[in-house]
Design a protein around this motif. Structure first.
Motif: not given
Length: 201
Positions: A6, A34, A36, A47, A50-51, A53-55, A57-58
């Motif tokens: 990240y 990932i 930001d 959270h 943009r990117q 918060r994808r963590l 889910d990923l």
């Protein structure tokens, strides 16, 4: 099992290429990046990014999350701690590159949640302070050996700090907003009368 890096870019010097190179030079490898892009001084949670918060889910159980420093995961110590614990409970291992610290997901055996929060939070605070110093936000603390201390920031910044402290905002959040180190904010909070005397009425 996958390893995610990240990256967090908030200044011209913090390019993705630089952060990738720094991680690789430290001996780490990763499968995916990932990133930001956030304005310097912006107060956003992971959270809200943009990117970032994808963590949530990923990342899956057994995955690893690499960050340059733990401070990338939140705005202050408490938030970084909550975010780390959220990932740890998901079974995600968190690794901090600049100091080699590692927190293994799903393995809090022998360590209570409170103890884990204390350990994570202390490291996050240390790294957050180091990041601000590295960005040059320290406005010149006077030597402790001197009897008279010069102001560590200008009057406008001093007024901003006092206003934010008066609203009950956390010390580290005030330091970020005013672009000074936490020691300056703590000094103003602990002895406002002394600090006012340095600037005059």
């Amino acid at each position: 099992m996958a390893t995610f890096l990240y990256a967090y870019v908030s200044t011209a010097e913090e390019t993705i290429a630089h952060q990738r190179g720094e991680v690789l030079a430290a001996g780490y490898s990763f499968d995916r990046v990932i990133c930001d892009y956030v304005d310097l001084g912006a107060q956003t949670t992971l959270h809200q990014r943009r990117q970032g918060r994808r963590l949530f889910d990923l990342l899956q159980w057994g995955d690893e999350l690499l960050v340059r420093c733990l401070a990338r995961l939140g705005r202050d110590e408490a938030e970084v701690t909550r975010t780390m614990l959220e990932f740890l409970k998901m079974g995600v291992t968190i690794r901090s590159v600049i100091d080699g610290a590692s927190y293994r997901g799903g393995e809090l055996t022998g360590m209570t949640i409170r103890e884990a929060m204390t350990a994570c939070g202390a490291m996050a605070q240390k790294q957050s302070d180091s990041r601000r110093l590295a960005q040059g936000t320290n406005l010149g603390l006077a030597s402790n050996e001197r009897k008279s201390r010069k102001p560590t920031c200008d009057r406008a910044t001093f007024d901003i700090i006092n206003t934010l402290l008066g609203r009950g905002i956390a010390l580290t959040a005030v330091a970020d907003a005013a672009k000074v180190d936490t020691l300056t904010v703590r000094r103003i909070r602990n002895n406002p009368a002394r600090q006012v005397s340095l600037y005059g009425s």
